[in-house]
Write a protein that holds these residues in place. Structure first.
Motif, PDB file in Angstrom:
ATOM      1  N   ARG A  61       0.816  -1.219   0.000  1.00  0.00           N
ATOM      2  CA  ARG A  61       0.000   0.000   0.000  1.00  0.00           C
ATOM      3  C   ARG A  61       0.852   1.273   0.000  1.00  0.00           C
ATOM      4  O   ARG A  61       0.372   2.346  -0.361  1.00  0.00           O
ATOM      5  CB  ARG A  61      -0.925   0.005   1.211  1.00  0.00           C
ATOM      6  CG  ARG A  61      -2.226  -0.753   0.998  1.00  0.00           C
ATOM      7  CD  ARG A  61      -3.097  -0.673   2.224  1.00  0.00           C
ATOM      8  NE  ARG A  61      -4.480  -0.982   1.911  1.00  0.00           N
ATOM      9  CZ  ARG A  61      -5.443  -1.162   2.821  1.00  0.00           C
ATOM     10  NH1 ARG A  61      -5.140  -1.072   4.114  1.00  0.00           N
ATOM     11  NH2 ARG A  61      -6.672  -1.439   2.461  1.00  0.00           N
TER      12      ARG A  61
ATOM     13  N   GLU B 147       2.878   3.751  -5.037  1.00  0.00           N
ATOM     14  CA  GLU B 147       1.901   4.367  -5.921  1.00  0.00           C
ATOM     15  C   GLU B 147       1.517   3.413  -7.046  1.00  0.00           C
ATOM     16  O   GLU B 147       2.325   2.607  -7.510  1.00  0.00           O
ATOM     17  CB  GLU B 147       2.472   5.654  -6.520  1.00  0.00           C
ATOM     18  CG  GLU B 147       2.714   6.761  -5.507  1.00  0.00           C
ATOM     19  CD  GLU B 147       3.198   8.038  -6.168  1.00  0.00           C
ATOM     20  OE1 GLU B 147       3.349   8.040  -7.416  1.00  0.00           O
ATOM     21  OE2 GLU B 147       3.424   9.025  -5.445  1.00  0.00           O
ATOM     22  N   GLY B 148       0.264   3.545  -7.488  1.00  0.00           N
ATOM     23  CA  GLY B 148      -0.184   2.808  -8.663  1.00  0.00           C
ATOM     24  C   GLY B 148      -0.498   1.355  -8.438  1.00  0.00           C
ATOM     25  O   GLY B 148      -0.655   0.595  -9.396  1.00  0.00           O
ATOM     26  N   VAL B 149      -0.601   0.909  -7.170  1.00  0.00           N
ATOM     27  CA  VAL B 149      -0.918  -0.490  -6.878  1.00  0.00           C
ATOM     28  C   VAL B 149      -2.422  -0.623  -6.719  1.00  0.00           C
ATOM     29  O   VAL B 149      -3.047   0.111  -5.951  1.00  0.00           O
ATOM     30  CB  VAL B 149      -0.199  -0.962  -5.596  1.00  0.00           C
ATOM     31  CG1 VAL B 149      -0.598  -2.399  -5.259  1.00  0.00           C
ATOM     32  CG2 VAL B 149       1.311  -0.857  -5.784  1.00  0.00           C
ATOM     33  N   TRP B 150      -2.990  -1.562  -7.429  1.00  0.00           N
ATOM     34  CA  TRP B 150      -4.440  -1.784  -7.406  1.00  0.00           C
ATOM     35  C   TRP B 150      -4.740  -3.122  -6.743  1.00  0.00           C
ATOM     36  O   TRP B 150      -4.314  -4.168  -7.222  1.00  0.00           O
ATOM     37  CB  TRP B 150      -4.996  -1.766  -8.835  1.00  0.00           C
ATOM     38  CG  TRP B 150      -6.473  -2.004  -8.944  1.00  0.00           C
ATOM     39  CD1 TRP B 150      -7.447  -1.569  -8.105  1.00  0.00           C
ATOM     40  CD2 TRP B 150      -7.143  -2.744  -9.976  1.00  0.00           C
ATOM     41  NE1 TRP B 150      -8.682  -1.981  -8.539  1.00  0.00           N
ATOM     42  CE2 TRP B 150      -8.529  -2.699  -9.682  1.00  0.00           C
ATOM     43  CE3 TRP B 150      -6.705  -3.424 -11.117  1.00  0.00           C
ATOM     44  CZ2 TRP B 150      -9.476  -3.333 -10.496  1.00  0.00           C
ATOM     45  CZ3 TRP B 150      -7.647  -4.047 -11.929  1.00  0.00           C
ATOM     46  CH2 TRP B 150      -9.026  -3.992 -11.616  1.00  0.00           C
ATOM     47  N   PHE B 151      -5.443  -3.106  -5.636  1.00  0.00           N
ATOM     48  CA  PHE B 151      -5.922  -4.319  -4.986  1.00  0.00           C
ATOM     49  C   PHE B 151      -7.301  -4.620  -5.563  1.00  0.00           C
ATOM     50  O   PHE B 151      -8.192  -3.757  -5.518  1.00  0.00           O
ATOM     51  CB  PHE B 151      -6.010  -4.131  -3.474  1.00  0.00           C
ATOM     52  CG  PHE B 151      -4.683  -3.994  -2.790  1.00  0.00           C
ATOM     53  CD1 PHE B 151      -4.036  -5.097  -2.277  1.00  0.00           C
ATOM     54  CD2 PHE B 151      -4.069  -2.743  -2.678  1.00  0.00           C
ATOM     55  CE1 PHE B 151      -2.805  -4.971  -1.643  1.00  0.00           C
ATOM     56  CE2 PHE B 151      -2.847  -2.600  -2.049  1.00  0.00           C
ATOM     57  CZ  PHE B 151      -2.205  -3.717  -1.530  1.00  0.00           C
ATOM     58  N   ALA B 152      -7.511  -5.811  -6.066  1.00  0.00           N
ATOM     59  CA  ALA B 152      -8.747  -6.101  -6.794  1.00  0.00           C
ATOM     60  C   ALA B 152      -9.171  -7.544  -6.598  1.00  0.00           C
ATOM     61  O   ALA B 152      -8.348  -8.431  -6.319  1.00  0.00           O
ATOM     62  CB  ALA B 152      -8.556  -5.825  -8.286  1.00  0.00           C
TER      63      ALA B 152
ATOM     64  N   GLN C 206     -13.019  -8.151 -10.733  1.00  0.00           N
ATOM     65  CA  GLN C 206     -12.591  -6.823 -11.153  1.00  0.00           C
ATOM     66  C   GLN C 206     -11.452  -6.913 -12.171  1.00  0.00           C
ATOM     67  O   GLN C 206     -11.420  -6.168 -13.156  1.00  0.00           O
ATOM     68  CB  GLN C 206     -12.160  -6.004  -9.940  1.00  0.00           C
ATOM     69  CG  GLN C 206     -13.309  -5.608  -9.030  1.00  0.00           C
ATOM     70  CD  GLN C 206     -12.835  -4.964  -7.735  1.00  0.00           C
ATOM     71  OE1 GLN C 206     -11.807  -5.339  -7.183  1.00  0.00           O
ATOM     72  NE2 GLN C 206     -13.591  -3.993  -7.245  1.00  0.00           N
ATOM     73  N   ILE C 207     -10.525  -7.821 -11.921  1.00  0.00           N
ATOM     74  CA  ILE C 207      -9.424  -8.018 -12.864  1.00  0.00           C
ATOM     75  C   ILE C 207      -9.962  -8.497 -14.200  1.00  0.00           C
ATOM     76  O   ILE C 207      -9.549  -8.020 -15.273  1.00  0.00           O
ATOM     77  CB  ILE C 207      -8.410  -9.029 -12.297  1.00  0.00           C
ATOM     78  CG1 ILE C 207      -7.719  -8.446 -11.060  1.00  0.00           C
ATOM     79  CG2 ILE C 207      -7.376  -9.413 -13.351  1.00  0.00           C
ATOM     80  CD1 ILE C 207      -6.922  -9.465 -10.273  1.00  0.00           C
TER      81      ILE C 207
ATOM     82  N   HIS D 187     -11.653  -5.680 -16.101  1.00  0.00           N
ATOM     83  CA  HIS D 187     -10.648  -4.744 -16.599  1.00  0.00           C
ATOM     84  C   HIS D 187      -9.909  -5.333 -17.791  1.00  0.00           C
ATOM     85  O   HIS D 187      -9.696  -4.661 -18.806  1.00  0.00           O
ATOM     86  CB  HIS D 187      -9.650  -4.410 -15.481  1.00  0.00           C
ATOM     87  CG  HIS D 187      -8.453  -3.638 -15.954  1.00  0.00           C
ATOM     88  ND1 HIS D 187      -8.515  -2.296 -16.222  1.00  0.00           N
ATOM     89  CD2 HIS D 187      -7.177  -4.038 -16.213  1.00  0.00           C
ATOM     90  CE1 HIS D 187      -7.320  -1.879 -16.625  1.00  0.00           C
ATOM     91  NE2 HIS D 187      -6.495  -2.914 -16.624  1.00  0.00           N
TER      92      HIS D 187
END
Length: 234
Positions: free
Chosen positions: A187, A190-195, A199-200, A203
């Motif tokens: 966390r 920057e730019g880290v997406w927890f999904a 959701q993946i 996307h």
């Protein structure tokens, strides 16, 4: 944990026996994917038996949760599992370990999105030889994997890190702190997406839509057989 999106693999018969847990997962907004009808070995299961069990798992899952499962991961799969689950039109399936990124699998003229699972960044290694022995080992492995992928992603390439967890394993005091440390560490970038996997999948389908591969001509196939001994994926 820490208000993160989670995908749960739910064995249908277990979900049916645990309505309070199902409600808790739904209240938390977690994706409940299917983990099959029962937690049994499928490698020697006849194809028609496995197909029938997949159908029953979908039916029971829908009855228990109020919605059809969006994704599927058998775990103890057979050589037929990917093909049989692809017939069902899930948003995603995960019974492969052959890549680090999602990809499209063509089956019977249909495109099925596959989001590969992982057995290395996985707390199951607490229970295997040459596995993790402490929460620090788990944290360090996850951190190293994350650092590698994050550095590669900085160059503009898409990266996906999947972490497999089991409540009976990571849910021990001496282990869970390693997971908490990793989440805080990730966390902090920057730019880290927890999904969730759904959701993946959505996307990926939007940004990398399926492109039919087509079939090679007879001449192309003959040339390939001559050069590579007949190994050809189609």
């Amino acid at each position: 944990m820490k208000d993160l999106p989670v995908t749960v693999y739910g064995v249908a018969t277990a979900l049916a026996r645990a309505p309070e847990q199902v409600r808790a997962m739904q209240d938390a907004g977690w994706e409940i994917a299917s983990h099959g009808l029962k937690w049994v070995e499928h490698k020697d299961m006849p194809e028609e038996v496995e197909r029938a069990q997949i159908a029953e798992a979908i039916r029971l899952h829908t009855e228990v949760t109020g919605a059809r499962p969006t994704g599927w991961y058998t775990g103890r799969c057979s050589v037929n599992t990917v093909r049989l689950t692809a017939e069902q039109g899930f948003d995603w399936i995960s019974d492969t370990y052959d890549d680090d990124l999602p990809y499209w699998h063509e089956e019977g003229g249909q495109a099925q999105l596959v989001i590969p699972y992982t057995l290395d960044a996985n707390d199951m290694r607490f229970a295997t030889p040459q596995g993790f022995n402490t929460g620090e080992h788990f944290f360090q492995y996850l951190k190293d994997a994350f650092d590698c992928l994050y550095a590669e992603g900085a160059a503009g390439a898409a990266k996906l890190m999947s972490v497999g967890l089991h409540c009976r394993l990571i849910g021990r005091p001496g282990r869970v702190m390693g997971l908490k440390r990793f989440i805080d560490y990730a966390r902090g970038h920057e730019g880290v997406w927890f999904a969730t996997r759904l959701q993946i999948a959505r996307h990926w389908a939007a940004t990398h839509p399926h492109q039919p591969r087509g079939r090679p001509s007879r001449m192309d196939r003959a040339a390939f057989v001559a050069a590579y001994g007949g190994i050809f994926e189609h």
